[in-house]
Design a protein around this motif. Sequence first.
Motif, PDB file in Angstrom:
ATOM      1  N   LYS A  63       1.048   6.886  -6.816  1.00 57.37           N
ATOM      2  CA  LYS A  63      -0.246   6.378  -7.281  1.00 57.37           C
ATOM      3  C   LYS A  63      -0.243   4.850  -7.346  1.00 57.37           C
ATOM      4  N   GLU A  64       0.807   4.294  -7.918  1.00 54.24           N
ATOM      5  CA  GLU A  64       0.893   2.840  -8.054  1.00 54.24           C
ATOM      6  C   GLU A  64       0.936   2.170  -6.683  1.00 54.24           C
ATOM      7  N   LEU A  65       1.703   2.760  -5.749  1.00 56.09           N
ATOM      8  CA  LEU A  65       1.801   2.199  -4.406  1.00 56.09           C
ATOM      9  C   LEU A  65       0.449   2.222  -3.706  1.00 56.09           C
ATOM     10  N   TRP A  67      -4.397  -0.357  -1.287  1.00 58.40           N
ATOM     11  CA  TRP A  67      -5.850  -0.571  -1.203  1.00 58.40           C
ATOM     12  C   TRP A  67      -6.182  -2.015  -1.523  1.00 58.40           C
ATOM     13  N   ASP A  68      -5.497  -2.602  -2.513  1.00 59.99           N
ATOM     14  CA  ASP A  68      -5.757  -4.001  -2.858  1.00 59.99           C
ATOM     15  C   ASP A  68      -5.332  -4.944  -1.733  1.00 59.99           C
ATOM     16  N   VAL A  69      -4.191  -4.647  -1.101  1.00 59.14           N
ATOM     17  CA  VAL A  69      -3.753  -5.455   0.034  1.00 59.14           C
ATOM     18  C   VAL A  69      -4.798  -5.405   1.142  1.00 59.14           C
ATOM     19  N   GLN A  70      -5.336  -4.231   1.388  1.00 59.21           N
ATOM     20  CA  GLN A  70      -6.344  -4.077   2.429  1.00 59.21           C
ATOM     21  C   GLN A  70      -7.615  -4.864   2.096  1.00 59.21           C
ATOM     22  N   ARG A  71      -7.901  -5.009   0.792  1.00 58.67           N
ATOM     23  CA  ARG A  71      -9.072  -5.785   0.376  1.00 58.67           C
ATOM     24  C   ARG A  71      -8.729  -7.259   0.177  1.00 58.67           C
ATOM     25  N   ALA A  72      -7.495  -7.661   0.510  1.00 57.42           N
ATOM     26  CA  ALA A  72      -7.047  -9.056   0.366  1.00 57.42           C
ATOM     27  C   ALA A  72      -7.156  -9.524  -1.073  1.00 57.42           C
ATOM     28  N   LYS A  73      -6.745  -8.659  -2.012  1.00 61.46           N
ATOM     29  CA  LYS A  73      -6.807  -8.998  -3.433  1.00 61.46           C
ATOM     30  C   LYS A  73      -5.418  -9.134  -4.039  1.00 61.46           C
ATOM     31  N   LYS A 125      -3.284 -11.675  -4.749  1.00 61.44           N
ATOM     32  CA  LYS A 125      -3.014 -12.659  -5.800  1.00 61.44           C
ATOM     33  C   LYS A 125      -3.735 -12.301  -7.091  1.00 61.44           C
ATOM     34  N   ALA A 126      -4.987 -11.927  -6.966  1.00 62.83           N
ATOM     35  CA  ALA A 126      -5.750 -11.577  -8.160  1.00 62.83           C
ATOM     36  C   ALA A 126      -5.245 -10.307  -8.812  1.00 62.83           C
ATOM     37  N   ASN A 127      -4.504  -9.511  -8.042  1.00 65.05           N
ATOM     38  CA  ASN A 127      -4.079  -8.212  -8.561  1.00 65.05           C
ATOM     39  C   ASN A 127      -2.807  -8.299  -9.394  1.00 65.05           C
ATOM     40  N   LYS A 128      -2.110  -9.431  -9.352  1.00 64.87           N
ATOM     41  CA  LYS A 128      -0.843  -9.526 -10.071  1.00 64.87           C
ATOM     42  C   LYS A 128      -1.031  -9.341 -11.567  1.00 64.87           C
ATOM     43  N   GLU A 129      -1.991 -10.043 -12.127  1.00 64.62           N
ATOM     44  CA  GLU A 129      -2.232  -9.921 -13.564  1.00 64.62           C
ATOM     45  C   GLU A 129      -2.705  -8.520 -13.918  1.00 64.62           C
ATOM     46  N   LYS A 130      -3.529  -7.935 -13.046  1.00 70.32           N
ATOM     47  CA  LYS A 130      -4.001  -6.581 -13.286  1.00 70.32           C
ATOM     48  C   LYS A 130      -2.832  -5.599 -13.316  1.00 70.32           C
ATOM     49  N   LYS A 131      -1.905  -5.727 -12.371  1.00 73.51           N
ATOM     50  CA  LYS A 131      -0.749  -4.832 -12.331  1.00 73.51           C
ATOM     51  C   LYS A 131       0.137  -5.027 -13.557  1.00 73.51           C
ATOM     52  N   GLN A 132       0.236  -6.272 -14.022  1.00 75.39           N
ATOM     53  CA  GLN A 132       1.022  -6.517 -15.227  1.00 75.39           C
ATOM     54  C   GLN A 132       0.403  -5.814 -16.426  1.00 75.39           C
ATOM     55  N   GLN A 133      -0.920  -5.893 -16.545  1.00 77.97           N
ATOM     56  CA  GLN A 133      -1.602  -5.237 -17.648  1.00 77.97           C
ATOM     57  C   GLN A 133      -1.457  -3.716 -17.554  1.00 77.97           C
ATOM     58  N   GLU A 134      -1.512  -3.192 -16.335  1.00 79.94           N
ATOM     59  CA  GLU A 134      -1.340  -1.751 -16.156  1.00 79.94           C
ATOM     60  C   GLU A 134       0.070  -1.325 -16.544  1.00 79.94           C
TER      61      GLU A 134
END
Length: 584
Positions: A234-236, A241-247, A249-258
């Motif tokens: 699930k995490e992968l 999907w985020d890589v495909q949307r070119a997100k 850098k913005a996703n790092k903080e989100k993944k940390q919070q998750e």
Amino acid sequence: MPLLPPQPANIVSLEPQPLAEDSSKQEPLELPKRSAPVPPVENTDRRFVLVKGAASSYNPAAMRSSNPPPKPSPAPPAIDLQRGDLTAAHVHFTPIRALAKYPYTYCDRTRKQEIASAFFDGGKFWEREWDLYYVWDVEPVKPLIIVRESQFQALLTEINNHLKLNLAITNWQREESLVTRFPDHPDCRPRYLGRSSSRQQFDDMTYNTPTKGVCAAGESACGPPDSGTLEQFKELMEELWDVQRAKTKANKEKKQQERLGRQKTMQDQLKRAQRYLGLHPSEATGSMSTSGPLSAIDASLPAPFPQDQSVVFVCVDVESYERAHDKITEVGIATLDTSDIISVAPGTDGEAWRKHIKARHFRIKENCHLVNHEHVAGHPDGFEFGESTFVSLKEAPMHVAACFQPPFGMHTSNTPATEVTAILANMEVDKNGNLMTMEKRNIVFLGHDALSDVRYLQQLGYDPLRAENIIEAMDTATMYQAWQREMQAPSLGRILYHFDIVGWKLHNAGNDAIYTVQAMLALCVREATMRGSSELETKRNEDMATKMAAAQDAAAERIKEEAKGWSVVEAVADGGKPVPPKSP
């Protein structure tokens, strides 16, 4: 006649011209009529006028863009896979839509347009031959289309050769999951889709991707992935999907919070289990104090806090045949009624509470001849805590359901007959023939990788999640992760080893159910007896140091391997023969 003949429109160049004081009144220059070429008019002060349509030697940008077009891409090697076939384990993949944005997402801005123009824009990227693979997410909304890392690398090699660059797949790109591999389970591994060489072909193949659950011909059935594998998958998929949307850098903080959210969930589950056992205070019972951190308990005394919700732990373990996971061979059920241990001291790691666990072991008659031996050593006839009961597939749901009702797995095979008789004498029978007590008990469904066992029970014909008095499902793997502060789910054997619990004949469903309850008790009691102590703090620091040392050793080993490679190629002392230049 004019100095220069008319040229095609929309081309602007710089050509030396004589300077006039008033160009608006100047008559066009007339050249002598001759057939020989006219020498250019000298312009010593290098002043120019723009003349549409003429070629120019003074346009540096035009000179830089004069690279010849890249050579046609070679076709990838033939592949021995059919549509829907599973890929081999440990192959690395890249989302193709993320790769299509490569120059704009991952390349230096001074070269990205040059790279894009030569290999990506105008449909060039999609006109390459791509071997496409697909993987469905847990929630099958649409498939993720991916290509192998080797084809990604082949594209970079062509770009480097043509434009004299040094593009490479970086460690950062791997960390961001631009290149990654999938967990080794059929539900998580990619499947082959086909070869595409145009955008229309890609779109058509994507639209007609086989649905989730479709297997290749001759592929053996497999049970669901365990909770650790499923969580990793699930995490992968979220990252892909985020890589495909070119997100990325913005996703790092989100993944940390998750991650913080998952860690809190693990810690909360361990605390709730302790509350049910009377090892942790509860706000609901009024035993929660705000005077400071909790003190360690004394395991030689009964649990110091009121038991929260008076629960019965019902633990389930299911064994299936390794070559056909839809064939269930055993069901083990272990129960612990917390009312039996109110006045009992837990002892070291809950050892004194273990004798209050009751267990049943059911073997499915139709499948009792199937014994696992390839991946694990099965012991269907090795139940260590009572007598096995042979039941048919049709009867199995009824027997399992009975263990979720009073007297909760108690049976003459695991309890003295006098005790069983005394308990049954205090119970009533309802109109449906079910045993009843005056008090309706709350049940906690327990398992090691509990989600997998729930699915097996549903497949068998009994859905424990429909029982109204099951208040939650708990997982010893999750609780152990909270205790050890690690994100990787452990095996049951590893937990038993950690607490020095001898596990006889694992992979017998009845034994595993008993050991899972014992592991839960050990986790809860050990944490309660060490909380707030310097010993626990020392343990945490030692564990962290061990993990850091292991990570450093792995990094050092990787660096050594790289250095070894340089040493090997350095063996040719004089550099070898000259290498002729190759045409781009």
